[in-house]
Design a protein around this motif. Sequence first.
Motif, PDB file in Angstrom:
ATOM      1  N   LEU A  38      16.558  10.600   1.875  1.00  0.00           N
ATOM      2  CA  LEU A  38      16.924  10.784   3.159  1.00  0.00           C
ATOM      3  C   LEU A  38      16.719   9.571   3.878  1.00  0.00           C
ATOM      4  O   LEU A  38      15.885   8.807   3.052  1.00  0.00           O
ATOM      5  N   PRO A  39      17.670   8.948   5.314  1.00  0.00           N
ATOM      6  CA  PRO A  39      17.010   7.791   5.217  1.00  0.00           C
ATOM      7  C   PRO A  39      15.440   8.182   5.892  1.00  0.00           C
ATOM      8  O   PRO A  39      15.149   9.122   7.005  1.00  0.00           O
ATOM      9  N   VAL A  40      14.947   6.793   6.020  1.00  0.00           N
ATOM     10  CA  VAL A  40      13.326   7.106   6.754  1.00  0.00           C
ATOM     11  C   VAL A  40      13.553   6.105   6.960  1.00  0.00           C
ATOM     12  O   VAL A  40      13.792   4.556   6.319  1.00  0.00           O
ATOM     13  N   ASN A  41      12.612   5.823   8.382  1.00  0.00           N
ATOM     14  CA  ASN A  41      12.432   4.865   8.484  1.00  0.00           C
ATOM     15  C   ASN A  41      11.353   3.690   8.378  1.00  0.00           C
ATOM     16  O   ASN A  41      10.555   4.247   7.657  1.00  0.00           O
ATOM     17  N   LYS A  42      11.723   2.679   8.387  1.00  0.00           N
ATOM     18  CA  LYS A  42      11.587   1.539   7.766  1.00  0.00           C
ATOM     19  C   LYS A  42       9.577   1.322   7.926  1.00  0.00           C
ATOM     20  O   LYS A  42       9.136   1.362   6.995  1.00  0.00           O
ATOM     21  N   VAL A  43       8.892   1.734   8.475  1.00  0.00           N
ATOM     22  CA  VAL A  43       8.002   1.130   9.402  1.00  0.00           C
ATOM     23  C   VAL A  43       6.754   2.277   8.454  1.00  0.00           C
ATOM     24  O   VAL A  43       5.667   2.490   8.514  1.00  0.00           O
ATOM     25  N   LEU A  44       7.002   3.196   8.114  1.00  0.00           N
ATOM     26  CA  LEU A  44       6.905   4.946   6.978  1.00  0.00           C
ATOM     27  C   LEU A  44       6.544   4.374   5.495  1.00  0.00           C
ATOM     28  O   LEU A  44       6.433   5.249   4.482  1.00  0.00           O
ATOM     29  N   LEU A  45       7.783   3.472   5.186  1.00  0.00           N
ATOM     30  CA  LEU A  45       7.630   2.398   4.051  1.00  0.00           C
ATOM     31  C   LEU A  45       5.857   2.373   3.153  1.00  0.00           C
ATOM     32  O   LEU A  45       5.462   2.346   3.555  1.00  0.00           O
ATOM     33  N   PRO A  46       6.200   3.160   2.137  1.00  0.00           N
ATOM     34  CA  PRO A  46       4.777   2.704   1.571  1.00  0.00           C
ATOM     35  C   PRO A  46       5.062   1.675   1.429  1.00  0.00           C
ATOM     36  O   PRO A  46       5.940   0.675   0.908  1.00  0.00           O
ATOM     37  N   LEU A  47       3.714   0.815   1.566  1.00  0.00           N
ATOM     38  CA  LEU A  47       3.299  -0.904   1.539  1.00  0.00           C
ATOM     39  C   LEU A  47       1.832  -1.306   0.665  1.00  0.00           C
ATOM     40  O   LEU A  47       0.814  -0.403   1.442  1.00  0.00           O
ATOM     41  N   ALA A  48       1.751  -1.471  -0.395  1.00  0.00           N
ATOM     42  CA  ALA A  48       0.323  -1.081  -0.887  1.00  0.00           C
ATOM     43  C   ALA A  48      -0.353  -0.109  -0.775  1.00  0.00           C
ATOM     44  O   ALA A  48      -1.736   0.504  -0.411  1.00  0.00           O
ATOM     45  N   GLY A  49       0.384   1.111  -0.828  1.00  0.00           N
ATOM     46  CA  GLY A  49       0.302   2.579  -0.990  1.00  0.00           C
ATOM     47  C   GLY A  49      -0.358   3.111   0.338  1.00  0.00           C
ATOM     48  O   GLY A  49      -0.979   4.409   0.727  1.00  0.00           O
ATOM     49  N   ARG A  50       0.314   2.488   1.727  1.00  0.00           N
ATOM     50  CA  ARG A  50       0.091   3.078   2.600  1.00  0.00           C
ATOM     51  C   ARG A  50       1.272   2.370   3.658  1.00  0.00           C
ATOM     52  O   ARG A  50       1.640   1.767   3.602  1.00  0.00           O
ATOM     53  N   PRO A  51       1.467   3.079   4.346  1.00  0.00           N
ATOM     54  CA  PRO A  51       2.178   3.155   5.307  1.00  0.00           C
ATOM     55  C   PRO A  51       2.363   1.784   6.136  1.00  0.00           C
ATOM     56  O   PRO A  51       1.670   1.194   6.265  1.00  0.00           O
ATOM     57  N   VAL A  52       3.932   1.339   5.943  1.00  0.00           N
ATOM     58  CA  VAL A  52       3.987  -0.492   6.255  1.00  0.00           C
ATOM     59  C   VAL A  52       3.322  -0.470   7.829  1.00  0.00           C
ATOM     60  O   VAL A  52       2.874  -1.251   8.440  1.00  0.00           O
ATOM     61  N   LEU A  53       3.675   1.029   9.070  1.00  0.00           N
ATOM     62  CA  LEU A  53       2.718   0.615   9.786  1.00  0.00           C
ATOM     63  C   LEU A  53       1.424   1.006  10.053  1.00  0.00           C
ATOM     64  O   LEU A  53       0.435   0.496  11.268  1.00  0.00           O
ATOM     65  N   VAL A  54       0.611   1.157   8.769  1.00  0.00           N
ATOM     66  CA  VAL A  54      -0.283   1.362   8.778  1.00  0.00           C
ATOM     67  C   VAL A  54      -1.208   0.207   9.140  1.00  0.00           C
ATOM     68  O   VAL A  54      -2.022  -0.393   9.903  1.00  0.00           O
ATOM     69  N   HIS A  55      -1.037  -0.775   7.779  1.00  0.00           N
ATOM     70  CA  HIS A  55      -1.267  -1.954   8.570  1.00  0.00           C
ATOM     71  C   HIS A  55      -1.059  -2.832   9.666  1.00  0.00           C
ATOM     72  O   HIS A  55      -2.056  -3.707   9.813  1.00  0.00           O
ATOM     73  N   SER A  56       0.097  -2.551  10.113  1.00  0.00           N
ATOM     74  CA  SER A  56       0.490  -2.965  11.547  1.00  0.00           C
ATOM     75  C   SER A  56      -0.642  -2.363  12.480  1.00  0.00           C
ATOM     76  O   SER A  56      -1.294  -3.480  13.603  1.00  0.00           O
ATOM     77  N   VAL A  57      -1.222  -1.649  12.700  1.00  0.00           N
ATOM     78  CA  VAL A  57      -1.904  -0.985  13.479  1.00  0.00           C
ATOM     79  C   VAL A  57      -3.797  -1.497  13.368  1.00  0.00           C
ATOM     80  O   VAL A  57      -4.163  -1.283  14.051  1.00  0.00           O
ATOM     81  N   ARG A  58      -3.745  -1.060  11.907  1.00  0.00           N
ATOM     82  CA  ARG A  58      -5.539  -1.680  11.610  1.00  0.00           C
ATOM     83  C   ARG A  58      -5.357  -3.228  12.005  1.00  0.00           C
ATOM     84  O   ARG A  58      -6.405  -3.673  12.521  1.00  0.00           O
ATOM     85  N   ASN A  59      -3.963  -3.747  11.632  1.00  0.00           N
ATOM     86  CA  ASN A  59      -4.681  -5.042  11.977  1.00  0.00           C
ATOM     87  C   ASN A  59      -4.745  -5.474  13.567  1.00  0.00           C
ATOM     88  O   ASN A  59      -5.702  -5.960  14.061  1.00  0.00           O
ATOM     89  N   ALA A  60      -4.155  -4.649  14.165  1.00  0.00           N
ATOM     90  CA  ALA A  60      -3.963  -4.378  16.177  1.00  0.00           C
ATOM     91  C   ALA A  60      -5.440  -4.394  15.982  1.00  0.00           C
ATOM     92  O   ALA A  60      -6.072  -4.909  17.171  1.00  0.00           O
ATOM     93  N   LEU A  61      -5.863  -2.883  15.574  1.00  0.00           N
ATOM     94  CA  LEU A  61      -6.900  -2.771  16.258  1.00  0.00           C
ATOM     95  C   LEU A  61      -8.223  -3.671  15.889  1.00  0.00           C
ATOM     96  O   LEU A  61      -8.895  -3.090  16.500  1.00  0.00           O
TER      97      LEU A  61
END
Length: 249
Positions: A38-61
């Motif tokens: 099923l199509p999924v938003n690319k920000v939810l794809l896994p990147l090094a074991g976590r969704p792409v968005l988690v990396h973005s959010v943690r850096n922003a924090l």
Amino acid sequence: MTNPLDASPATDARPTPCAVVVLAAGAGSRVGATVAGLPVNKVLLPLAGRPVLVHSVRNALATPGLRHLVVVARPGEEGMVAGAITPYLDERTEVRLVTGGASRHASEAAGIEAVAAEITSGEVEVVAVHDGARPLASPRLYAAVVATAAEVGGAVPVVPARSLVTLSGGEGPQQLAGVQTPQAFRASALLDAYRAAAVDGFEGTDTASTLEKYAPEVLLAAVPSGTSNLKVTFPEDVALAEALLERLG
Ligand SMILES: C[C@](O)(CO)[C@H](O)COP(=O)(O)O
């Protein structure tokens, strides 16, 4: 755009009180991301074991002076986005999740409006808007754009294009620059510009384009960035981001 390195360096003795808006509402059709077919938003794809968005959010924090973090989700994906990032957040961390619109511009506007009260009260002096699909924007880059925006009005990360481009018309080789996010602006000018754009129905391609149209008096400074701040756009970008993450530590 001016280069802030030509002016006095942005100092950060007192980090500027700021908010960051992370956009997670794009269609991401070029990456063709699917989970279980099923199509999924690319920000939810896994990147090094976590969704792409988690990396973005943690850096922003990690942005110095951060008061509020807003994540803008696609309509209907709010639960999925909250479910993806919450396990990785400290329980004391407040993230405002808002619903985006049909375009990037509409999602930016929704994110900015989510901190309108704090902008109007003066609590938030600068707002940075970031693509959730850029998981490697460093806290150092956030600090630089926020400090520069506080000093000159606006700040956009740029990276020189890899090769010179020859334009027809005999102008000779030109050095082009790629524009990235986080793009940061003095908060009141940003809010006013987006409200004026809403009246006209204007849709900017990025935050800087809206400021250029509705607040041309705001000076935009180019902040040097690097190619590692990539945007996950094509399928191969996830592997590249993973390799970069490993190398950058
Ligand atoms: C703003 C941007 O990151 C500049 O490179 C880019 O244009 C965003 O593109 P998107 O397709 O809206 O994610």
